[in-house]
Design a protein around this motif. Sequence first.
Motif, mmCIF file in Angstrom:
data_model
loop_
_atom_site.group_PDB
_atom_site.id
_atom_site.type_symbol
_atom_site.label_atom_id
_atom_site.label_comp_id
_atom_site.label_asym_id
_atom_site.label_seq_id
_atom_site.Cartn_x
_atom_site.Cartn_y
_atom_site.Cartn_z
ATOM 1 N N ALA C 213 9.376 7.731 9.910
ATOM 2 C CA ALA C 213 8.724 9.267 9.896
ATOM 3 C C ALA C 213 7.190 8.945 10.189
ATOM 4 C CB ALA C 213 8.771 9.637 8.334
ATOM 5 N N GLY C 214 6.642 7.689 10.344
ATOM 6 C CA GLY C 214 5.230 7.708 10.863
ATOM 7 C C GLY C 214 4.326 7.331 9.700
ATOM 8 N N ALA C 215 4.767 7.000 8.499
ATOM 9 C CA ALA C 215 3.910 6.901 7.487
ATOM 10 C C ALA C 215 2.935 5.847 7.517
ATOM 11 C CB ALA C 215 4.937 6.952 6.265
ATOM 12 N N TYR C 216 3.104 4.615 8.089
ATOM 13 C CA TYR C 216 2.106 3.725 8.027
ATOM 14 C C TYR C 216 1.351 3.449 9.177
ATOM 15 C CZ TYR C 216 5.576 2.749 4.552
ATOM 16 O OH TYR C 216 6.290 3.002 3.269
ATOM 17 N N THR C 217 1.460 4.406 10.030
ATOM 18 C CA THR C 217 0.623 4.178 11.563
ATOM 19 C C THR C 217 -0.251 5.371 11.862
ATOM 20 O OG1 THR C 217 2.832 5.140 12.548
ATOM 21 C CG2 THR C 217 2.324 2.822 12.679
ATOM 22 N N THR C 218 -0.874 5.749 10.628
ATOM 23 C CA THR C 218 -1.906 6.687 10.731
ATOM 24 C C THR C 218 -3.221 6.050 10.254
ATOM 25 O OG1 THR C 218 -1.389 7.479 8.521
ATOM 26 C CG2 THR C 218 -0.634 8.700 10.501
ATOM 27 N N GLY C 219 -3.425 4.930 10.097
ATOM 28 C CA GLY C 219 -4.573 4.133 9.630
ATOM 29 C C GLY C 219 -4.474 3.576 8.288
ATOM 30 N N HIS C 220 -3.316 4.214 7.391
ATOM 31 C CA HIS C 220 -3.445 3.717 6.198
ATOM 32 C C HIS C 220 -2.206 2.611 5.986
ATOM 33 C CE1 HIS C 220 -3.021 4.132 1.776
ATOM 34 N NE2 HIS C 220 -1.800 4.539 1.724
ATOM 35 N N VAL C 221 -2.626 1.482 6.021
ATOM 36 C CA VAL C 221 -1.798 0.218 6.120
ATOM 37 C C VAL C 221 -1.673 -0.451 4.987
ATOM 38 C CG1 VAL C 221 -2.326 -0.169 8.655
ATOM 39 C CG2 VAL C 221 -3.540 -1.220 6.925
ATOM 40 N N THR C 222 -2.134 -0.044 3.674
ATOM 41 C CA THR C 222 -2.303 -0.756 2.437
ATOM 42 C C THR C 222 -0.772 -1.051 1.962
ATOM 43 O OG1 THR C 222 -4.151 0.848 2.118
ATOM 44 C CG2 THR C 222 -3.298 -0.795 0.526
ATOM 45 N N TYR C 223 -0.040 -0.118 2.091
ATOM 46 C CA TYR C 223 1.411 -0.343 1.609
ATOM 47 C C TYR C 223 2.133 -1.433 2.312
ATOM 48 C CZ TYR C 223 5.577 0.844 -0.963
ATOM 49 O OH TYR C 223 6.642 0.985 -1.832
ATOM 50 N N VAL C 224 1.873 -1.525 3.658
ATOM 51 C CA VAL C 224 2.744 -2.583 4.574
ATOM 52 C C VAL C 224 2.012 -3.864 4.185
ATOM 53 C CG1 VAL C 224 3.239 -3.108 6.715
ATOM 54 C CG2 VAL C 224 3.145 -0.681 6.218
ATOM 55 N N GLU C 225 0.679 -3.923 4.054
ATOM 56 C CA GLU C 225 -0.184 -5.148 4.007
ATOM 57 C C GLU C 225 0.392 -5.817 2.567
ATOM 58 O OE1 GLU C 225 -4.171 -4.382 4.175
ATOM 59 O OE2 GLU C 225 -4.672 -6.285 4.988
ATOM 60 N N ASN C 226 0.279 -4.876 1.385
ATOM 61 C CA ASN C 226 0.619 -5.302 0.085
ATOM 62 C C ASN C 226 1.925 -6.072 0.208
ATOM 63 O OD1 ASN C 226 -1.916 -4.929 -0.394
ATOM 64 N ND2 ASN C 226 -1.657 -2.959 -1.740
ATOM 65 N N PHE C 227 2.876 -5.025 0.876
ATOM 66 C CA PHE C 227 4.455 -5.657 0.636
ATOM 67 C C PHE C 227 4.247 -6.953 1.518
ATOM 68 C CE2 PHE C 227 8.435 -6.392 2.549
ATOM 69 C CZ PHE C 227 9.169 -6.317 1.437
ATOM 70 N N GLY C 228 3.802 -7.239 2.671
ATOM 71 C CA GLY C 228 3.566 -8.331 3.414
ATOM 72 C C GLY C 228 3.157 -9.480 2.527
ATOM 73 N N LEU C 229 2.039 -9.297 1.684
ATOM 74 C CA LEU C 229 1.691 -10.337 0.584
ATOM 75 C C LEU C 229 2.716 -10.718 -0.235
ATOM 76 C CD1 LEU C 229 -1.725 -9.095 -0.635
ATOM 77 C CD2 LEU C 229 -1.137 -10.663 1.188
ATOM 78 N N TYR C 230 3.570 -9.794 -0.599
ATOM 79 C CA TYR C 230 4.554 -10.195 -1.743
ATOM 80 C C TYR C 230 5.909 -11.180 -0.791
ATOM 81 C CZ TYR C 230 8.993 -9.264 -4.473
ATOM 82 O OH TYR C 230 10.283 -9.297 -5.038
ATOM 83 N N TRP C 231 6.116 -10.517 0.509
ATOM 84 C CA TRP C 231 7.133 -11.138 1.242
ATOM 85 C C TRP C 231 6.721 -12.655 1.492
ATOM 86 C CZ3 TRP C 231 11.805 -9.523 1.694
ATOM 87 C CH2 TRP C 231 12.574 -10.210 2.632
ATOM 88 N N HIS C 232 5.552 -12.623 1.808
ATOM 89 C CA HIS C 232 5.050 -14.085 2.366
ATOM 90 C C HIS C 232 4.938 -14.990 0.859
ATOM 91 C CE1 HIS C 232 4.044 -12.649 5.909
ATOM 92 N NE2 HIS C 232 2.976 -12.064 5.658
#
Lengths: 121, 555, 251
Positions: C213-232
Motif C-alpha cells: 500500500a506504499g506505507a514505507y516508501t514516503t520517507g518514513h522508514v523507521t518501521y522497516v529499519e527497526n524491524f531490520g535491526l530485530y531480524w539481524h
Amino acid sequence: MSEHDGQFEQKEEHEHEHHIVSPVIYLAILLALLVGTGLTVWASFIDLGEWHIAPGLTLFWNPAVALAIACTKMVLVVLFFMHVKYSTKLTKLTVACGVFTFLALIGMTMTDYFSRAWGRW
Amino acid sequence: MSAATIVSLPDQSTARIPKMNFLTKENGLLSWLLTGDHKRIATLYLISITFFFFIGGSLAGLIRLELLTPQTSLMAADTYNKVFTMHGVIMVFLFLVPSVPATIGNFVIPMMVGAKDLALPKVNLLSWYLYIIAGFMVIYTMAAGGVDTGWTFTSPLSTHYLNTHVISTGLAIFVAGFSSIFTGLNFIVTIHKMRCPGMTWFRLPLFVWANYAASILMVLGTPVLAITLVLVVLERTVHIGVFDPAYGGDPILFQHLFWFYSHPAVYIMILPGMGVISEVISTFSRKRVFGYTAVAFSSVAIAVFGFFVWAHHMFIMGISNYAALVFSLLTMLVAVPSAIKIFNWAFTLYKGSITFETPMLYAFGFMGLFTIGGMTGVFLGSTGTDIHLTETYFIVAHFHFVMVGGMLMAFLSGIHFWWPKWTGRMYPEKISQFAAVVTFIGFNFTFFPQFILGTLGMPRRYAAYPPEFQALNVFSTAGATILGVGYLLPVLYLTWSLKYGAIAGNNPWQATGLEWQTQSPPLTENFLETPIMDHEAYDYEWLEQQQQKEVASVG
Amino acid sequence: MSDSTAISNSAAAETHHEHPPYQRHHFETVEQQADTTNFAMWLFLLTEVMFFGGLFTSYLIMRNWYYPAFVEASHQLNIGWGTANTAVLIMSSFTMAMGVWSAETRRKGALVLCLSLTFVLGLAFLGIKTIEYHEKWEKHHVPGLNWSDASFLNPASDPEVHKDYPGDQPLAPDMAQKAQMYFFLYFAMTGMHALHMIIGISILGFMIVRARAGAYTTGHVTYVENFGLYWHFVDIIWIFLFPLLYLISRH
C-alpha cells in the motif's frame, strides 16, 4: 558515560544525517558472511590442536577459531547490516553496553567455576 | 513540630481545581483502560500497587502472628512456608520493583524533563497490562494452593522436591519482569530523547538520574531472570534441565543466574527511592543538593557496580573461596556510592532552612533506617561474618531495613510530596505527620529485635523456634501492629483528601522542578507550551525571581 | 489558576502545527520520533542479548562438564542442514538489509520484493528446522518426551552416524545420559531462536501488506529499519548457535 551523550546529542541531531549504505557494501558483507560460514565448517573438520599455556590452563584451538569466526561475522552484521558504523555515539555505546554486560554475566560466573577446581586455600 | 512551614496555598475562598486537567479530560472506564497518558497510567499503577501492597502486608501480619508463640499454633509449617513465599513474591515483584518507578516515576519523569509524555505511551500501557496479568496469575496461585519455595525459587527445591504451584508463579514473575523491562526501556528512551530545550543532563532533577540508573538495571538484568524462570518451568515440565543435580545439572548455576538479576533488583528497588529523597531533602531545606554531580554519578556507579557483586548471596552455597573473596571485595565498593548519597544529603541539610512537613519526616526516616540497613549489609558482604549471619533473622532485618525502612519510606515520602500535584489537593498535614512518626516507631519495634534474634542464631523461614527467642518475637509482632496502623492511616486520609483536602495550587512546596511550574492536576499535555529550561536544577533564587516577576506583572 | 484561563490555555494547547500523519503528537519533530524509536529498538535488543545470555552461560558450563557427551550428541546433528540453514538466514539478512535500502531510496517494488524474499527465506529456515526436529523425534532424541540413550551407549547401533564418525566410543551410562542435557540445551536455544523467527515472520507478513500500500516508501522508514535491526539480531544469535551446537568437534 552519560556525560558524553549530553554533549553530543544536541550536535548530533543536526550533524547526523540519515546515511544510506550502498548495496555494493551489503553484497560484499553477504559474501564475507558466506565465506565465513564455509570457513568455520571447514575448520571444524581439522584438528587444530591445543596450546598448554600453563598447568591446568589449556586453549583448544578448534572452539577458539569457531568463536573468532562467529565474532567476526557478528561484527560485520552489526557494523554494516545494522548500520552501527554510521550511527550516533549513543547507538555505539548501547551496543558496547550490551556486549559488556553479556561478558560480565559469563565472565564473572566463570570465575567461580574456574577457581572451584583450585580447591581450598 | 516546628511551626515554620514553606507551604504556600492559594486563597481557599476563591481557589478552585482547574476544570481542564488530565483527570477530567475524558470520562468513562474505557478512557482509562485505553489511555496513553503517562499520568493516567501512573494512577492505574498506584491503585493496583496499593492493592497488592495490602495483600502482601496481610500475609506479613499472618507471619508475625504465627511467630508470636514458639510453637506452630496459628498455622501448619507447610502453610507458613506458603505464606512467607507469597509475601516475598508479592512484595518484591508486584510492589517494590514497580513501586516508585511505575507510579511516581511514570507520573513525574516526563514533566521533569519537560516532555508531553513518555516516549512510548502504548508500551507504557502494555507494561501496566502485563503487570495486571502477572498480578492475576499470582492471585490464581494463591487461590490454587500457593507455592512454598521462598521467593528465591532455590533449585532443586523448586525443580525437584516440591509439588506446589511453581510453574504459575514462575510464569507470573516472567510476565511481571517484562512489565518492568518495558517501563525501564521507556524511561531510558524518554530521558535521552525527550528532554526539552535547555534541559542538559546536569540540569535534570536527581530523581531522573536515579530512575535512569535503575532503568539500566531493569533493561539489562531482568531478562536473565526471565530466562532462568523459563528454564525452571521447562525443568519441571519435561524433567530434564540444567539446574537439578539429579539430571546432571548444577543448582549453583541457578543461583548465579538468579542473583545476576536479583542483586541488581535490590538497586532497582532502592535507587528510585533515593531519587525521591534527593528531591524532598532539597525542597524542604531550601538548598541545592550538595554535590549534585557526585549524587548523580553515585546512582550510575551503584548501577554499574551492582552487576559485579551478586555472588555475595552465595557465600555458603559452595562457590569457590577465591570467587567469594573477589565478590566480597567488590561488594565493599557498592557501599561507597551509597555513602556518598547519605553524606551529601546530610550536607544539604547543613545550614538549610529545614521545615518538617510529612515528606521530610519520611525522608529523615529513610536516612536513618537506610544507613542502618546499608551498614549491616557491609557485615553480610564480608565473607567471614556472612557465614555466621546468613539465613538468620539478621538478614531478614537487614533487607527489611533497606526495603521497608528505605524504599517504603521513600515511596510514602514521594506520594505525599507529589500528592498535591497529582490530585490538586493537599493531604491533611497533622495526621500525616502523626502517621509518619507512627510508621517510624512501629518499624523500629518490628525489625530491630530481629537483628538481635539473628545474632543469637534464630534461623529464618521456620514456623517454630526455641522458647528463649519468644520475648523478642513478641516485641517484633507488637511493632508490626503499630506499623500496620502507620500504613493504614495514609490510605484513609489520602482518600479523604481527594474530596476535602485544601486546594493546593501550582506549587505548594515552592519547589523548583518543572513539574511544579504547571497547573495541578496537570493538563494531559503537561505544559501549555514546550518549556525551556533556563536555570540549574534546585535553583531557589530563580524561583524567587520568577515569583517576583509574576507579582510585578499582575500588579 | 482560574477556570477561564485554564480553558483558554487548553484551547491554545490544542492548536498544533501541521505534521505528517505518522508523527505521534508527543514528539516535536519526525526526526525526534525516528531517533527515539530507533534507540528504543536497540535497548530492546539489549534485553534480548541478556535473555539469550542466560542460555549461553548454561551451555558453556554444561559443555565443559560433559564434553564427551556433547561431542557425540553433536554428531547427531546433520551438518549439511545446519550449514544450509546458516546460509539461508544470512541470505535473508541480506535481503532485509536491501529492503531497508529500497525503503530509504523509495523504491516500492524493490521493497515488496525484498520483504517477500526475506519472508520466504525465513519460512525456509523454519522448514529445515522442522525437518531436523522431526528427525530428532524419530531417533528418540527429544529429552523428557521421547528419549533413548541407545545411540550413545552403543554408537554402532546408529549406523548412519557411525559411518561418518567411526571414532565415537561407547559412553559410560552416566555420561551417555548427559547427551540428554545437550539436547535439552539444543531444543531450548534453537527453540527460543525459532520463536523469535516466528514472531519476525508474522511481522514481516504484516509489513508486506503495508508496503504494497506504499506505507514505507514516503520517507518514513523507521518501521522497516527497526524491524531490520530485530531480524539481524536473530541472525546473529544463529551465527553463534551454529558453531556452538553443530561444530563442537567434527574431526
